[in-house]
Design an enzyme around this catalytic site. Structure first.
Site, PDB file in Angstrom:
ATOM      1  N   THR A  36     -27.752 -14.266 -15.769  1.00  0.00           N
ATOM      2  CA  THR A  36     -26.725 -14.376 -16.813  1.00  0.00           C
ATOM      3  C   THR A  36     -27.149 -15.375 -17.871  1.00  0.00           C
ATOM      4  OG1 THR A  36     -25.030 -13.885 -15.156  1.00  0.00           O
ATOM      5  CG2 THR A  36     -24.275 -14.793 -17.246  1.00  0.00           C
ATOM      6  N   LYS A  65     -27.320 -22.282  -5.440  1.00  0.00           N
ATOM      7  CA  LYS A  65     -27.350 -22.810  -6.802  1.00  0.00           C
ATOM      8  C   LYS A  65     -26.005 -23.373  -7.226  1.00  0.00           C
ATOM      9  CE  LYS A  65     -27.209 -18.037  -8.688  1.00  0.00           C
ATOM     10  NZ  LYS A  65     -27.884 -17.230  -7.671  1.00  0.00           N
ATOM     11  N   THR A  66     -24.909 -22.742  -6.857  1.00  0.00           N
ATOM     12  CA  THR A  66     -23.581 -23.227  -7.279  1.00  0.00           C
ATOM     13  C   THR A  66     -22.833 -23.922  -6.144  1.00  0.00           C
ATOM     14  OG1 THR A  66     -22.574 -21.086  -6.742  1.00  0.00           O
ATOM     15  CG2 THR A  66     -23.365 -21.395  -8.999  1.00  0.00           C
ATOM     16  N   LYS A 137      -7.557 -20.954  -6.361  1.00  0.00           N
ATOM     17  CA  LYS A 137      -6.663 -21.897  -5.676  1.00  0.00           C
ATOM     18  C   LYS A 137      -6.098 -22.918  -6.664  1.00  0.00           C
ATOM     19  CE  LYS A 137      -6.472 -25.463  -2.115  1.00  0.00           C
ATOM     20  NZ  LYS A 137      -7.117 -26.101  -0.942  1.00  0.00           N
ATOM     21  N   HIS A 275       4.016  22.564   1.013  1.00  0.00           N
ATOM     22  CA  HIS A 275       4.507  21.476   1.853  1.00  0.00           C
ATOM     23  C   HIS A 275       3.555  21.172   3.010  1.00  0.00           C
ATOM     24  CE1 HIS A 275       8.079  21.586  -0.553  1.00  0.00           C
ATOM     25  NE2 HIS A 275       8.328  22.832  -0.214  1.00  0.00           N
ATOM     26  N   GLU A 327       1.141  25.205  -8.918  1.00  0.00           N
ATOM     27  CA  GLU A 327       1.066  23.796  -9.295  1.00  0.00           C
ATOM     28  C   GLU A 327      -0.378  23.378  -9.567  1.00  0.00           C
ATOM     29  OE1 GLU A 327       3.288  21.502  -9.812  1.00  0.00           O
ATOM     30  OE2 GLU A 327       5.155  22.184  -8.904  1.00  0.00           O
ATOM     31  N   ARG A 439       7.383  25.944  21.201  1.00  0.00           N
ATOM     32  CA  ARG A 439       6.317  26.881  20.846  1.00  0.00           C
ATOM     33  C   ARG A 439       6.830  28.312  20.694  1.00  0.00           C
ATOM     34  NH1 ARG A 439       1.586  25.718  19.917  1.00  0.00           N
ATOM     35  NH2 ARG A 439       2.134  23.617  20.544  1.00  0.00           N
ATOM     36  N   PHE A 464      -1.376  24.423  24.355  1.00  0.00           N
ATOM     37  CA  PHE A 464      -1.180  25.399  25.441  1.00  0.00           C
ATOM     38  C   PHE A 464       0.242  25.947  25.472  1.00  0.00           C
ATOM     39  CE2 PHE A 464      -0.568  21.307  27.958  1.00  0.00           C
ATOM     40  CZ  PHE A 464       0.786  21.453  28.178  1.00  0.00           C
TER      41      PHE A 464
END
Length: 515
Positions: A36, A65-66, A137, A275, A327, A439, A464
């Protein structure tokens, strides 16, 4: 207070040069790191290197680095706390008022088909999330930006007042914690799966918003549509809308259900859904024939439904689709001639999927279903049946044509809400009994819908038969072959009924409940 000092370190450099240049014009001192800093220097933006702030070089190939008190004291110091002010002064440290950071591209890295474990691990950001969390924070005093879409709004406030408002800082801080939470969830998911822990003690998931929806299942329910960060192609979350109104909550659910069914087939197939249940499914020599069968399966219920195809839609099929109200039409692609026909209707949604992957080629994914106060997680049902898995339990073997229809019916019934009974004939559904409490009730609905066509049809059951009554109904309707999982303590009763009526019956040993 005013923004005097900014720390900028971004992986995604979209808009960063312009943003930084404007900050510099406003007198903001810019601290930056690595690539950057190099980019900003090249573009003539005044930059102070991070090592000039920390007094310590970037080390370990930039891994460190940071992570230094000179950075984090500048982010975390409470500006109106006298002890904090005193400590900062004694240590010769200065405040950082603005942080612009985005993270190593972990998601893009693991999305590569040839990614190595080492590459994935190297793209786990440490310093970035730490700076973001510190700044977020302390948002009472520090502005933190993780998304380039927020650059313009921040600049506008800084130009006007020299600082951002507390409301803006609160909003941006919340966005940061969502961002880092999603980032960590993606890493957690990647490593958990590599370690063979798909269902760990803590289950973290993350999704990205596709769009806000007008409402949910009903107008009084708020809703939005999200997708997984690494969603595969060929599904509703990655489909390209070519035409029509914005998708609704129910549209998305129904389209997803239609796609799940059409992916079961390698031959040309069309599915109509209402549906979340199939009202018509057909396969044919081409997509035109397949659509005609799907339509003929239930010309009433398809009205206002969703149609999914697994081949490109051409003009001839489009003309038939255009004869009724639909639709959504969703397909891998549409010819220009088909689009010319279908776009004559203003509101129909046309969705282009791209390449589809058949269910037999798909690996199961983990599906999340919300319950009150929690969630359920299970693998998707991508089980595919082959002829080698079939067990004929009756005296009569199914004919070659019956076997073909039984396998067709089995592919569809797994996607029908339980309890489910499905009748099929001539490569199309002719009766669907869905979502019933027993069923035999589902069988009555399917048989009534099929009418005279039930004679010579096959019957598929998602689970079943608890007793022989469903087989008795099937026999009266003239059904000649049945496919079901088996496993009931009264299997012998069902087998005896089938034998008594010369019905061929196959047991698969696999149940397909769908709730």
């Amino acid at each position: 207070m005013a923004i005097r000092r900014a720390l900028i370190s971004v992986s995604d450099k979209t808009g960063i040069v312009e943003f930084s240049r404007e900050l510099a014009k406003l007198g903001v001192e810019i601290i930056s790191t690595g690539g950057t800093a190099s980019l900003l220097e090249k573009e003539g933006v005044p930059v102070i290197g991070i090592s000039d702030v920390t007094g310590f070089p970037e080390i370990l190939d930039g891994r460190v680095k940071t992570l230094h008190p000179a950075v984090h004291s500048g982010l975390l110091a409470v500006r109106d706390d006298e002890e904090h002010q005193k400590a900062m002064k004694e240590l010769g440290m200065d405040y950082i008022d603005l942080v612009i950071v985005n993270l190593y591209p972990f998601a893009a890295t693991i999305a590569k088909p040839d990614v190595t474990y080492e590459d994935a691990i190297e793209n786990i950001d440490i310093g970035g999330p730490t700076m973001l969390r510190s700044a977020a924070k302390n948002h009472a005093f520090v502005t933190v930006v993780v998304d380039s879409s927020d650059y313009a709004a921040v600049l506008e406030e800084v130009r006007a007042d020299g600082d951002t408002t507390l409301d803006t800082r609160k909003r941006l801080a919340a966005k940061v914690f969502r961002h880092t939470g999603a980032y960590d969830a993606l890493i957690s998911d990647y490593l958990s799966k590599l370690n063979g822990e798909p269902l760990p003690e803590k289950y973290t998931v993350t999704y990205e918003k596709v769009q806000d929806l007008r409402y949910g299942e009903n107008p009084h329910q708020q809703a939005a549509f999200y997708r997984k960060p690494l969603a595969a192609s060929g599904n509703i979350t990655t489909a390209q809308q070519l035409h029509g109104k914005e998708l609704s909550y129910n549209n998305i659910n129904d389209a997803n259900a239609a796609l799940a069914i059409v992916k079961e087939f390698t031959e040309p197939a069309v599915v109509a859904v209402k549906h979340m249940n199939p009202c018509g499914v057909g396969i044919g020599a081409d997509i035109h024939e397949a659509y005609q069968k799907a339509y003929a399966a239930d010309p009433t219920s398809i009205f206002g439904g969703i149609v999914a195809a697994n081949r490109t839609i051409g003009k001839e099929t489009a003309e038939l689709l255009n004869e009724i109200f639909l639709e959504i039409v969703i397909a891998p692609d549409f010819t220009q001639e088909a689009l010319d026909v279908l776009t004559k209707k203003k509101n129909i949604r046309l969705m282009k999927l791209g390449e589809l992957q058949a269910a037999a080629e798909r690996k199961p994914e983990w599906l999340v279903t919300s319950v009150d106060g929690g969630m359920l997680v299970q693998q998707s049902d991508v089980h595919s049946l082959t002829e080698a898995d079939l067990k004929v339990v009756t005296n009569r073997q199914p004919t070659e044509e019956e076997l073909k229809q039984l396998l067709f019916g089995w592919k569809v019934v797994k996607h029908v809400k339980s309890n489910a009974i499905l009748l099929a004939k001539n490569n199309m559904t002719i009766g669907v009994g869905a979502g019933q409490m027993n069923r035999v009730g589902a069988a009555r609905i399917a048989i009534e819908q099929a009418g005279a066509e039930a004679a010579g049809a096959i019957l598929a059951s998602d689970a079943f038969f608890p007793m022989g009554d469903t087989l008795e109904l099937a026999a009266k309707a003239g059904i000649t072959a049945v496919i079901q999982p088996g496993g009931s303590i009264k299997d012998e009763e069902s087998i005896a009924v089938a034998n008594a009526h010369n019905i061929a019956m196959i047991m698969t040993g696999v149940r397909h409940f769908k709730h």
